[in-house]
Design a protein around this motif. Structure first.
Motif, PDB file in Angstrom:
ATOM      1  N   TYR A 260       0.833  -1.209   0.000  1.00 19.67           N
ATOM      2  CA  TYR A 260       0.000   0.000   0.000  1.00 19.67           C
ATOM      3  C   TYR A 260       0.867   1.260   0.000  1.00 19.67           C
ATOM      4  CZ  TYR A 260      -4.731  -1.895   0.555  1.00 19.67           C
ATOM      5  OH  TYR A 260      -5.950  -2.507   0.348  1.00 19.67           O
ATOM      6  N   TYR A 261       1.998   1.209   0.702  1.00 19.95           N
ATOM      7  CA  TYR A 261       2.863   2.384   0.735  1.00 19.95           C
ATOM      8  C   TYR A 261       3.431   2.668  -0.659  1.00 19.95           C
ATOM      9  CZ  TYR A 261       6.447   5.685   2.083  1.00 19.95           C
ATOM     10  OH  TYR A 261       7.223   6.821   2.169  1.00 19.95           O
ATOM     11  N   VAL A 262       3.864   1.633  -1.366  1.00 18.84           N
ATOM     12  CA  VAL A 262       4.394   1.824  -2.722  1.00 18.84           C
ATOM     13  C   VAL A 262       3.295   2.345  -3.643  1.00 18.84           C
ATOM     14  CG1 VAL A 262       5.568   0.736  -4.658  1.00 18.84           C
ATOM     15  CG2 VAL A 262       6.077  -0.014  -2.335  1.00 18.84           C
ATOM     16  N   LEU A 263       2.101   1.799  -3.504  1.00 15.86           N
ATOM     17  CA  LEU A 263       0.969   2.277  -4.304  1.00 15.86           C
ATOM     18  C   LEU A 263       0.736   3.769  -4.068  1.00 15.86           C
ATOM     19  CD1 LEU A 263      -1.522   1.678  -6.130  1.00 15.86           C
ATOM     20  CD2 LEU A 263      -2.789   1.173  -4.015  1.00 15.86           C
ATOM     21  N   ALA A 264       0.813   4.194  -2.825  1.00 14.19           N
ATOM     22  CA  ALA A 264       0.615   5.608  -2.487  1.00 14.19           C
ATOM     23  C   ALA A 264       1.666   6.490  -3.165  1.00 14.19           C
ATOM     24  CB  ALA A 264       0.666   5.798  -0.973  1.00 14.19           C
ATOM     25  N   GLN A 265       2.917   5.997  -3.226  1.00 13.95           N
ATOM     26  CA  GLN A 265       3.958   6.786  -3.892  1.00 13.95           C
ATOM     27  C   GLN A 265       3.651   6.954  -5.376  1.00 13.95           C
ATOM     28  OE1 GLN A 265       6.032   8.116  -1.560  1.00 13.95           O
ATOM     29  NE2 GLN A 265       4.659   6.820  -0.340  1.00 13.95           N
ATOM     30  N   GLN A 275      -6.147   9.775  -3.839  1.00 16.40           N
ATOM     31  CA  GLN A 275      -5.851   8.344  -3.918  1.00 16.40           C
ATOM     32  C   GLN A 275      -4.634   7.988  -3.069  1.00 16.40           C
ATOM     33  OE1 GLN A 275      -7.829   6.267  -5.106  1.00 16.40           O
ATOM     34  NE2 GLN A 275      -8.460   6.569  -7.213  1.00 16.40           N
ATOM     35  N   ALA A 276      -3.628   8.857  -3.112  1.00 15.10           N
ATOM     36  CA  ALA A 276      -2.429   8.607  -2.304  1.00 15.10           C
ATOM     37  C   ALA A 276      -2.771   8.624  -0.821  1.00 15.10           C
ATOM     38  CB  ALA A 276      -1.368   9.660  -2.617  1.00 15.10           C
ATOM     39  N   ALA A 277      -3.572   9.619  -0.407  1.00 15.55           N
ATOM     40  CA  ALA A 277      -3.945   9.722   1.009  1.00 15.55           C
ATOM     41  C   ALA A 277      -4.742   8.505   1.460  1.00 15.55           C
ATOM     42  CB  ALA A 277      -4.749  10.996   1.243  1.00 15.55           C
ATOM     43  N   LEU A 278      -5.618   8.003   0.613  1.00 14.88           N
ATOM     44  CA  LEU A 278      -6.424   6.834   0.968  1.00 14.88           C
ATOM     45  C   LEU A 278      -5.544   5.599   1.187  1.00 14.88           C
ATOM     46  CD1 LEU A 278      -9.496   7.244  -1.420  1.00 14.88           C
ATOM     47  CD2 LEU A 278      -9.519   7.346   1.078  1.00 14.88           C
ATOM     48  N   ALA A 279      -4.585   5.390   0.292  1.00 12.91           N
ATOM     49  CA  ALA A 279      -3.686   4.243   0.439  1.00 12.91           C
ATOM     50  C   ALA A 279      -2.857   4.366   1.715  1.00 12.91           C
ATOM     51  CB  ALA A 279      -2.778   4.130  -0.782  1.00 12.91           C
ATOM     52  N   LEU A 280      -2.380   5.568   2.012  1.00 14.67           N
ATOM     53  CA  LEU A 280      -1.584   5.787   3.224  1.00 14.67           C
ATOM     54  C   LEU A 280      -2.416   5.595   4.492  1.00 14.67           C
ATOM     55  CD1 LEU A 280       0.308   8.922   1.911  1.00 14.67           C
ATOM     56  CD2 LEU A 280       1.391   6.738   2.504  1.00 14.67           C
ATOM     57  N   MET A 281      -3.669   6.049   4.445  1.00 11.90           N
ATOM     58  CA  MET A 281      -4.523   5.911   5.618  1.00 11.90           C
ATOM     59  C   MET A 281      -4.852   4.453   5.917  1.00 11.90           C
ATOM     60  SD  MET A 281      -4.937   8.660   7.159  1.00 11.90           S
ATOM     61  CE  MET A 281      -6.203   8.037   8.251  1.00 11.90           C
ATOM     62  N   ARG A 282      -4.883   3.623   4.899  1.00 15.83           N
ATOM     63  CA  ARG A 282      -5.103   2.189   5.133  1.00 15.83           C
ATOM     64  C   ARG A 282      -4.003   1.628   6.031  1.00 15.83           C
ATOM     65  NH1 ARG A 282      -8.731  -0.537   1.742  1.00 15.83           N
ATOM     66  NH2 ARG A 282      -9.536   0.701   0.009  1.00 15.83           N
ATOM     67  N   ILE A 283      -2.776   2.062   5.789  1.00 17.04           N
ATOM     68  CA  ILE A 283      -1.654   1.585   6.608  1.00 17.04           C
ATOM     69  C   ILE A 283      -1.808   2.063   8.046  1.00 17.04           C
ATOM     70  CG2 ILE A 283       0.848   1.596   6.889  1.00 17.04           C
ATOM     71  CD1 ILE A 283       0.992   2.256   3.846  1.00 17.04           C
ATOM     72  N   ALA A 284      -2.115   3.366   8.201  1.00 15.85           N
ATOM     73  CA  ALA A 284      -2.212   3.949   9.548  1.00 15.85           C
ATOM     74  C   ALA A 284      -3.353   3.346  10.354  1.00 15.85           C
ATOM     75  CB  ALA A 284      -2.395   5.462   9.435  1.00 15.85           C
ATOM     76  N   ILE A 285      -4.430   2.940   9.674  1.00 14.65           N
ATOM     77  CA  ILE A 285      -5.606   2.408  10.373  1.00 14.65           C
ATOM     78  C   ILE A 285      -5.494   0.900  10.588  1.00 14.65           C
ATOM     79  CG2 ILE A 285      -8.094   2.019  10.176  1.00 14.65           C
ATOM     80  CD1 ILE A 285      -8.228   4.686   8.618  1.00 14.65           C
ATOM     81  N   LEU A 286      -5.090   0.173   9.545  1.00 16.06           N
ATOM     82  CA  LEU A 286      -5.154  -1.286   9.576  1.00 16.06           C
ATOM     83  C   LEU A 286      -3.851  -1.971   9.983  1.00 16.06           C
ATOM     84  CD1 LEU A 286      -7.128  -1.832   6.246  1.00 16.06           C
ATOM     85  CD2 LEU A 286      -8.040  -1.801   8.580  1.00 16.06           C
ATOM     86  N   TYR A 287      -2.729  -1.261   9.860  1.00 17.97           N
ATOM     87  CA  TYR A 287      -1.430  -1.915  10.067  1.00 17.97           C
ATOM     88  C   TYR A 287      -0.562  -1.112  11.027  1.00 17.97           C
ATOM     89  CZ  TYR A 287      -3.173  -4.352   6.006  1.00 17.97           C
ATOM     90  OH  TYR A 287      -3.958  -5.080   5.163  1.00 17.97           O
ATOM     91  N   ARG A 288      -1.139  -0.785  12.170  1.00 19.96           N
ATOM     92  CA  ARG A 288      -0.429   0.036  13.156  1.00 19.96           C
ATOM     93  C   ARG A 288       0.769  -0.694  13.768  1.00 19.96           C
ATOM     94  NH1 ARG A 288      -3.800   4.446  14.488  1.00 19.96           N
ATOM     95  NH2 ARG A 288      -2.893   4.759  16.546  1.00 19.96           N
ATOM     96  N   ARG A 289       0.773  -2.006  13.643  1.00 23.87           N
ATOM     97  CA  ARG A 289       1.920  -2.760  14.155  1.00 23.87           C
ATOM     98  C   ARG A 289       3.193  -2.418  13.380  1.00 23.87           C
ATOM     99  NH1 ARG A 289       1.733  -9.290  15.407  1.00 23.87           N
ATOM    100  NH2 ARG A 289       3.183  -9.229  17.190  1.00 23.87           N
ATOM    101  N   HIS A 290       3.021  -1.986  12.123  1.00 19.87           N
ATOM    102  CA  HIS A 290       4.149  -1.493  11.330  1.00 19.87           C
ATOM    103  C   HIS A 290       4.416  -0.063  11.790  1.00 19.87           C
ATOM    104  CE1 HIS A 290       4.206  -4.762   8.200  1.00 19.87           C
ATOM    105  NE2 HIS A 290       2.990  -4.931   8.700  1.00 19.87           N
ATOM    106  N   TYR A 291       4.922   0.059  12.997  1.00 23.16           N
ATOM    107  CA  TYR A 291       4.933   1.308  13.750  1.00 23.16           C
ATOM    108  C   TYR A 291       5.551   2.468  12.971  1.00 23.16           C
ATOM    109  CZ  TYR A 291       5.738   4.328  17.847  1.00 23.16           C
ATOM    110  OH  TYR A 291       5.757   5.362  18.741  1.00 23.16           O
ATOM    111  N   LEU A 298       1.062   8.419   8.146  1.00 21.01           N
ATOM    112  CA  LEU A 298       0.244   9.510   8.672  1.00 21.01           C
ATOM    113  C   LEU A 298       0.800  10.866   8.258  1.00 21.01           C
ATOM    114  CD1 LEU A 298      -0.670   8.351  12.299  1.00 21.01           C
ATOM    115  CD2 LEU A 298      -2.285   8.913  10.464  1.00 21.01           C
ATOM    116  N   TRP A 299       2.109  11.023   8.343  1.00 23.83           N
ATOM    117  CA  TRP A 299       2.741  12.272   7.946  1.00 23.83           C
ATOM    118  C   TRP A 299       2.469  12.581   6.466  1.00 23.83           C
ATOM    119  CZ3 TRP A 299       4.541  16.827   8.827  1.00 23.83           C
ATOM    120  CH2 TRP A 299       5.422  17.443   7.929  1.00 23.83           C
ATOM    121  N   GLU A 300       2.708  11.591   5.607  1.00 20.70           N
ATOM    122  CA  GLU A 300       2.525  11.812   4.178  1.00 20.70           C
ATOM    123  C   GLU A 300       1.050  12.005   3.826  1.00 20.70           C
ATOM    124  OE1 GLU A 300       4.610   9.082   1.670  1.00 20.70           O
ATOM    125  OE2 GLU A 300       6.405   9.091   2.935  1.00 20.70           O
TER     126      GLU A 300
END
Length: 346
Positions: A260-265, A275-291, A298-300
């Protein structure tokens, strides 16, 4: 005489009752011993027993009476088992973001744990802690311990792959060269190639990733494909980004954070901020273990929202970053940006 006989009869009855009670207690203890683990299945069901071993290939469950049942690894969703106090405390420390304390507790728990399969799970938790602390080389070393014990580990999502376009430390780069050239298995080669993509060894790393993408290990192949996308984000076309999105949706959920991070880039380079923000937010919401990746996302995402002239929404993301991911490199940036936005609003 009647009184004595009655007393004797009562004593025998009490003795029998005591025997029955003892048998009930014994049965309860045996049942507890043989049903101490609960295995949750992909079918939605669950089964109990004592887990003898659990790898990516299979789970071996011992049932009451000594019978054993083998369950394919891809049918196992999760396993509930008794945790030591140290592991439980480690989980609580990790949940509140104290990864240093969690790391120390997990190490103690692993040293004392007699079950090999639980030690593997503790090793995965140790990898997560090192990743959260930014200790990439240590995270990689622990991952090698995990993968040596189980080459098809169900904990593959802890693999400390590189997703950000930053060169690795010199020592890690040297190790990555060895992993790519060696024969420690596809997951180790994937790990090495991912860290070499941002170095002068990029052509060799990309070639190795393409080989892994054609391999028989499906999880490694999917991650290898996503790693190759990192070399295409500057030139990828919108239709190809849509194909990436569809490919990510076919991956196991636990493996989607980095892709998802590569997709956002890719979306960002196309100027598709939403579209980039949506892909990034998926990581922040669903994959918080990837600290650290979640904090960076979230920053991007906040940056994307600012480009869309949504400073209030961006500020909410920055505040979440400062509050929940305070030990990430992106946190100070978010704190500074919040001050700037506050001055602008004032």
């Amino acid at each position: 005489m009647r009184k004595a006989a009655s007393t004797s009869t009562t004593a025998r009855q009490l003795g029998r009752l005591a025997g029955v009670a003892g048998a009930v207690v014994w049965l309860a203890m045996v049942t507890a011993a043989w049903a101490q683990d609960t295995v949750h299945l992909a079918s939605g069901g669950r089964t109990g027993g004592r887990v003898i071993d659990y790898t990516g290939r299979q789970l071996v469950l011992e049932l009451a009476g000594g019978l054993r049942r083998t369950i394919p690894g891809d049918q196992v969703v999760a396993v509930e088992t008794t945790k030591t106090p140290q592991e439980a405390d480690g989980d609580r420390a990790a949940a509140r973001g104290d990864f240093g304390a969690a790391l120390a507790l997990y190490r103690v728990a692993r040293q004392a744990e007699p079950r090999v399969w639980v030690r593997r799970q503790l090793t995965a938790k140790i990898v997560w802690c090192h990743r959260a602390l930014g200790q990439l080389e240590r995270a990689c070393r622990e991952f090698l311990v995990l993968i040596a014990s189980d080459p098809q580990t169900p904990e593959l999502d802890c693999i400390p792959l590189a997703w950000l376009p930053t060169p690795p430390p010199v020592a890690l780069e040297q190790s990555a060269e060895e992993w790519v050239a060696g024969n420690q298995g596809p997951a180790v080669a994937l790990l090495g190639a991912s860290h070499l993509l941002s170095t002068a060894a990029r052509p060799r790393a990309l070639n190795r990733l393409k080989q892994l993408a054609l391999g028989s290990d499906r999880a490694v192949a999917l991650l290898a494909v996503a790693q190759t996308w990192r070399t295409q984000v500057a030139t990828v076309a919108p239709e190809q980004l849509e194909a990436w999105q569809r490919a990510i949706e076919t991956m196991p959920h636990r493996l989607r954070a980095g892709p998802y991070y590569v997709l956002a880039q890719g979306w960002r380079n196309q100027g598709q901020w939403e579209q980039a923000a949506l892909a990034l937010m998926r990581i922040a919401i669903l994959y918080r273990r990837h600290y650290r990746l979640a904090g960076q996302s979230l920053w991007e995402a906040g940056q994307m929202l600012e480009r869309l002239d949504r400073p209030e929404q961006a500020s909410r993301l920055y505040r979440e970053l400062v509050g929940d991911f305070s030990n990430t490199p992106a946190s100070p940036q978010a704190a500074d940006r919040l001050k700037e936005l506050a001055r602008t609003e004032g």
